[in-house]
Design a protein around this motif. Structure first.
Motif, short mmCIF file in Angstrom:
data_model
loop_
_atom_site.label_atom_id
_atom_site.label_comp_id
_atom_site.label_asym_id
_atom_site.label_seq_id
_atom_site.Cartn_x
_atom_site.Cartn_y
_atom_site.Cartn_z
N ILE A 165 0.83 -1.20 0.00
CA ILE A 165 0.00 0.00 0.00
C ILE A 165 0.87 1.25 0.00
CG2 ILE A 165 -1.64 1.33 1.41
CD1 ILE A 165 -2.95 -1.35 2.13
N ILE A 166 1.94 1.25 0.77
CA ILE A 166 2.86 2.39 0.79
C ILE A 166 3.51 2.57 -0.58
CG2 ILE A 166 5.04 3.23 1.75
CD1 ILE A 166 4.11 2.08 4.44
N LYS A 167 3.85 1.45 -1.23
CA LYS A 167 4.43 1.52 -2.57
C LYS A 167 3.44 2.16 -3.55
CE LYS A 167 4.65 -1.94 -5.43
NZ LYS A 167 4.97 -3.22 -6.09
N TYR A 168 2.17 1.78 -3.47
CA TYR A 168 1.15 2.39 -4.33
C TYR A 168 0.99 3.87 -4.04
CZ TYR A 168 -0.60 -2.01 -6.25
OH TYR A 168 -0.73 -3.19 -6.92
N ILE A 169 0.98 4.23 -2.77
CA ILE A 169 0.82 5.65 -2.41
C ILE A 169 1.97 6.46 -3.00
CG2 ILE A 169 0.90 7.28 -0.49
CD1 ILE A 169 -0.62 5.21 1.17
#
Length: 67
Positions: free
Chosen positions: A8-12
């Motif tokens: 999720i952090i990578k997507y953000i």
């Protein structure tokens, strides 16, 4: 659980920063000044929205990688 948060952090970061860079590029092209607060807020806001939209994809990636 830890890998889900990392995805999720990578997507953000990837989606939010790419949107902010494109937005800043259009502002620069139109002759507007660079605004750091607008850049950061749009990156975080757009990144969060896209990560919520792609959370089903994250769950599918995690289940497929564990099989």
């Amino acid at each position: 659980m830890k890998t889900k948060i990392l995805l999720i952090i990578k997507y953000i970061l990837t989606l939010g920063l790419s949107f902010s860079v494109l937005s800043a590029a259009f502002d620069f092209y139109n002759g507007k000044d660079f605004q750091l607060l607008k850049f950061i807020s749009s990156a975080v806001f757009f990144g969060l929205l896209m990560s919520f939209q792609l959370r089903k994809n994250v769950q599918n990636e995690l289940t497929s990688s564990t099989k």
